[in-house]
Design a protein around this motif. Structure first.
Motif, short mmCIF file in Angstrom:
data_model
loop_
_atom_site.label_atom_id
_atom_site.label_comp_id
_atom_site.label_asym_id
_atom_site.label_seq_id
_atom_site.Cartn_x
_atom_site.Cartn_y
_atom_site.Cartn_z
N GLU A 135 -14.49 -10.01 1.25
CA GLU A 135 -15.36 -11.00 0.63
C GLU A 135 -15.87 -12.01 1.64
OE1 GLU A 135 -15.44 -14.06 -3.21
OE2 GLU A 135 -13.56 -13.13 -2.56
N SER A 136 -15.09 -12.30 2.68
CA SER A 136 -15.50 -13.29 3.67
C SER A 136 -16.77 -12.87 4.41
CB SER A 136 -14.38 -13.53 4.68
OG SER A 136 -14.08 -12.35 5.41
N ALA A 137 -17.06 -11.56 4.44
CA ALA A 137 -18.26 -11.08 5.15
C ALA A 137 -19.53 -11.58 4.50
CB ALA A 137 -18.26 -9.56 5.18
N LEU A 138 -19.47 -12.03 3.25
CA LEU A 138 -20.66 -12.46 2.52
C LEU A 138 -21.00 -13.92 2.80
CD1 LEU A 138 -19.87 -10.78 -0.92
CD2 LEU A 138 -21.07 -9.82 1.06
N PHE A 139 -20.13 -14.63 3.50
CA PHE A 139 -20.34 -16.05 3.76
C PHE A 139 -20.19 -16.30 5.26
CE2 PHE A 139 -18.57 -15.46 -0.45
CZ PHE A 139 -19.46 -16.15 -1.25
N MET A 140 -21.29 -16.70 5.90
CA MET A 140 -21.30 -16.78 7.36
C MET A 140 -20.28 -17.77 7.89
SD MET A 140 -23.37 -14.44 8.21
CE MET A 140 -22.69 -13.61 6.75
N GLY A 141 -20.04 -18.85 7.16
CA GLY A 141 -19.02 -19.81 7.60
C GLY A 141 -17.64 -19.20 7.62
N MET A 142 -17.37 -18.32 6.67
CA MET A 142 -16.07 -17.63 6.66
C MET A 142 -15.95 -16.65 7.82
SD MET A 142 -15.34 -16.90 2.61
CE MET A 142 -15.25 -18.24 1.42
N THR A 143 -17.07 -16.00 8.15
CA THR A 143 -17.02 -15.08 9.30
C THR A 143 -16.73 -15.86 10.59
OG1 THR A 143 -19.38 -15.14 9.89
CG2 THR A 143 -18.70 -13.58 8.18
N ALA A 144 -17.22 -17.10 10.65
CA ALA A 144 -16.94 -17.92 11.82
C ALA A 144 -15.46 -18.30 11.88
CB ALA A 144 -17.80 -19.18 11.80
N GLU A 145 -14.85 -18.58 10.73
CA GLU A 145 -13.41 -18.84 10.70
C GLU A 145 -12.64 -17.58 11.14
OE1 GLU A 145 -11.79 -21.49 10.39
OE2 GLU A 145 -12.91 -22.95 9.20
N ASN A 146 -13.11 -16.42 10.72
CA ASN A 146 -12.47 -15.17 11.14
C ASN A 146 -12.55 -14.99 12.65
OD1 ASN A 146 -11.98 -14.60 8.44
ND2 ASN A 146 -13.70 -13.21 8.22
N LEU A 147 -13.68 -15.40 13.22
CA LEU A 147 -13.83 -15.28 14.67
C LEU A 147 -12.89 -16.23 15.40
CD1 LEU A 147 -15.47 -13.68 16.74
CD2 LEU A 147 -17.17 -15.52 16.73
N HIS A 148 -12.68 -17.40 14.83
CA HIS A 148 -11.66 -18.30 15.38
C HIS A 148 -10.29 -17.61 15.38
CE1 HIS A 148 -13.18 -22.32 16.32
NE2 HIS A 148 -14.03 -22.22 15.30
N ASP A 149 -10.00 -16.87 14.33
CA ASP A 149 -8.71 -16.15 14.27
C ASP A 149 -8.61 -15.13 15.39
OD1 ASP A 149 -8.14 -17.58 11.96
OD2 ASP A 149 -8.73 -15.97 10.60
N ARG A 150 -9.71 -14.46 15.69
CA ARG A 150 -9.71 -13.45 16.75
C ARG A 150 -9.52 -14.09 18.13
NH1 ARG A 150 -12.29 -8.43 15.42
NH2 ARG A 150 -11.77 -8.01 13.23
N TYR A 151 -9.97 -15.31 18.26
CA TYR A 151 -9.87 -16.04 19.54
C TYR A 151 -9.08 -17.33 19.30
CZ TYR A 151 -13.45 -12.97 21.56
OH TYR A 151 -14.15 -11.88 22.05
N PRO A 152 -7.77 -17.23 19.23
CA PRO A 152 -6.95 -18.41 18.89
C PRO A 152 -7.06 -19.54 19.91
CG PRO A 152 -5.56 -16.57 19.57
CD PRO A 152 -6.94 -16.02 19.38
N THR A 153 -7.50 -19.25 21.14
CA THR A 153 -7.64 -20.33 22.12
C THR A 153 -8.90 -21.17 21.87
OG1 THR A 153 -8.80 -18.85 23.66
CG2 THR A 153 -6.40 -19.03 23.89
N ILE A 154 -9.77 -20.68 20.98
CA ILE A 154 -10.95 -21.48 20.63
C ILE A 154 -10.57 -22.37 19.46
CG2 ILE A 154 -13.37 -21.46 19.94
CD1 ILE A 154 -13.63 -18.70 21.15
N THR A 155 -10.15 -23.57 19.78
CA THR A 155 -9.67 -24.51 18.79
C THR A 155 -10.82 -25.31 18.19
OG1 THR A 155 -9.37 -26.21 20.48
CG2 THR A 155 -7.50 -24.72 20.06
N LYS A 156 -10.54 -26.04 17.15
CA LYS A 156 -11.55 -26.93 16.58
C LYS A 156 -11.96 -27.98 17.61
CE LYS A 156 -12.53 -29.99 12.67
NZ LYS A 156 -12.92 -31.16 13.51
N GLN A 157 -11.01 -28.45 18.41
CA GLN A 157 -11.32 -29.42 19.45
C GLN A 157 -12.37 -28.87 20.42
OE1 GLN A 157 -10.05 -32.52 19.85
NE2 GLN A 157 -10.63 -33.04 21.96
N ARG A 158 -12.18 -27.64 20.87
CA ARG A 158 -13.16 -27.03 21.78
C ARG A 158 -14.52 -26.87 21.11
NH1 ARG A 158 -11.45 -21.50 24.49
NH2 ARG A 158 -13.60 -21.70 25.30
N ALA A 159 -14.51 -26.44 19.85
CA ALA A 159 -15.77 -26.27 19.12
C ALA A 159 -16.50 -27.60 18.97
CB ALA A 159 -15.50 -25.63 17.76
N ASP A 160 -15.76 -28.64 18.65
CA ASP A 160 -16.37 -29.96 18.50
C ASP A 160 -16.91 -30.47 19.83
OD1 ASP A 160 -15.85 -29.97 15.80
OD2 ASP A 160 -14.10 -31.28 15.93
#
Length: 395
Positions: A135-160
């Motif tokens: 279901e997450s594939a239908l919402f682009m924001g959720m796919t971005a959260e999934n990508l964060h999961d794939r790259y755990p070193t990309i933290t919210k701090q780095r994104a901000d």
């Protein structure tokens, strides 16, 4: 294949933005550029997304009528979501290579103010019921959260932190007049008193930018796609309306007609990826485009990577071993600052890359890349035809 005169029109916020009352063909055509074009313009090609009251056929026909092109000029629309304008360019470039056209107008337009968003979205229920995608594939924001999961070193701090730099670079580019020279003014009808003065006006600048954004501003924003998530309105592109266009011509035609050549198409690639992590798409697309061109990532002197989400760019940079603040990347900022009207963004990336070739003569090759909804990636490599040894080296 040469690119001449890529342009963009000012990007507007949706809902209360200046462009909301304007239909998509009007977004894509400016009265200042509506004069008849020379008869050698053989096939303009805008791209339209399925939107309320404006389908693909209506958009294509409407835009040509408004642009006052000769009645002998054909055209059509295409849909590849975030890679719409890029697909318009590569598809018509293939037509030029085949000999079907000499020159085309290729671009994109997106009227997200008239998209069904939020509760208005009505995806095919079979996607989830038959377990074709999560279901997450239908919402682009959720796919971005999934990508964060794939790259755990990309933290919210780095994104901000990346998002703050995008806003700063865009503000600097505007202050130095880098972006405005490629913007086409467009008249709009303002009907919302809350958005300012009503009546007809002329829009000459991008609306969404937030200069002065700080890390502290972003740290307190909500994470709407996941509790304690990492994706916020601050480290993602806004929902915007916008339009772009470019002239694509063969080398011989560009020289014979003295067109102002900006860059050369070297190679491109579109790939499919898991829809649940659509933001991963630029990585394999770039690998394929580099292989086709016989190049490596070290040959690329400039990068224009679409900032649908900060994590999308950071994943790309991590994969290729490029620093978050590498000066070759998105020199004028990106979609986090200026917005991402889906179909139009591909030519905006080209527009900015073309300007950067002029400012960075040491860069022989540049790259534009974007992820695409439903699980795709797109990447294109462009060359600077003004290199001193162009035509002598094996490009």
């Amino acid at each position: 294949l040469y690119v001449a005169n890529p342009v963009a029109e000012a990007v507007m916020l949706i809902q209360r933005g200046f462009w909301y009352p304007t239909r998509a063909p009007g977004c894509a055509v400016s009265p200042e550029t509506g004069a008849p074009l020379p008869e050698f313009v053989s096939d303009p090609f805008p791209r339209g997304f399925v939107m309320l009251a404006i389908g693909l056929v209506v958009l294509a026909a409407g835009q040509f009528i408004f642009s006052r092109l000769p009645k002998t000029v054909p055209g059509f629309s295409i849909d590849r979501m975030c890679a719409g304008a890029m697909t318009a360019v590569t598809t018509t470039a293939g037509g030029i290579a085949f000999g079907a056209y000499d020159v085309v107008v290729a671009g994109g337009v997106e009227h997200m103010g008239r998209h069904p968003m939020g509760e208005g979205v009505d995806p095919n229920p079979r996607f989830v019921s038959e377990k074709l995608v999560d279901e997450s594939a239908l919402f682009m924001g959720m796919t971005a959260e999934n990508l964060h999961d794939r790259y755990p070193t990309i933290t919210k701090q780095r994104a901000d932190e990346y998002a703050v730099r995008s806003q700063e670079k865009a503000a600097k580019a505007y202050a130095n007049g880098k972006i405005q020279q490629d913007l086409v003014p467009i008249s709009v009808r303002r009907t919302n008193p809350e958005a300012g003065e009503t009546g007809w006006g002329l829009v000459t600048a991008d609306e969404p930018m937030r200069p002065g954004t700080t890390l502290e501003n972003l740290q307190g924003l909500k994470t709407p796609f996941r509790v304690h998530g990492r994706v916020t309105a601050g480290n993602a592109a806004g929902l915007n309306d916008g339009a772009t266009a470019s002239s694509i011509a063969s080398e011989d035609f560009a020289r014979e007609n003295n067109l102002p050549v900006k860059m050369r198409l070297v190679s491109y690639s579109f790939v499919g990826v898991e829809p649940e992590v659509m933001g991963y798409g630029p990585i394999p697309a770039t690998e394929k485009a580099l292989a086709k061109a016989g190049l490596s990532i070290s040959d690329i002197g400039l990068f224009e990577i679409n900032e649908a989400f900060a994590v999308q760019v950071l994943a790309f940079l991590d994969h290729y071993g490029i620093a978050d603040d590498d000066e070759r990347v998105n020199q004028y900022g990106g979609a986090i600052a200026t917005g991402h009207p889906l179909a139009s963004s591909g030519v905006r990336l080209m527009t900015q890359l073309a300007r950067q070739f002029e400012e960075n003569p040491q860069a022989r090759y540049g790259l534009t890349a974007t992820g695409t909804g439903n699980g795709m990636g797109a990447s294109g490599i462009r060359g600077d035809p003004h290199q001193a040894d162009y035509g002598k080296a094996a490009d």
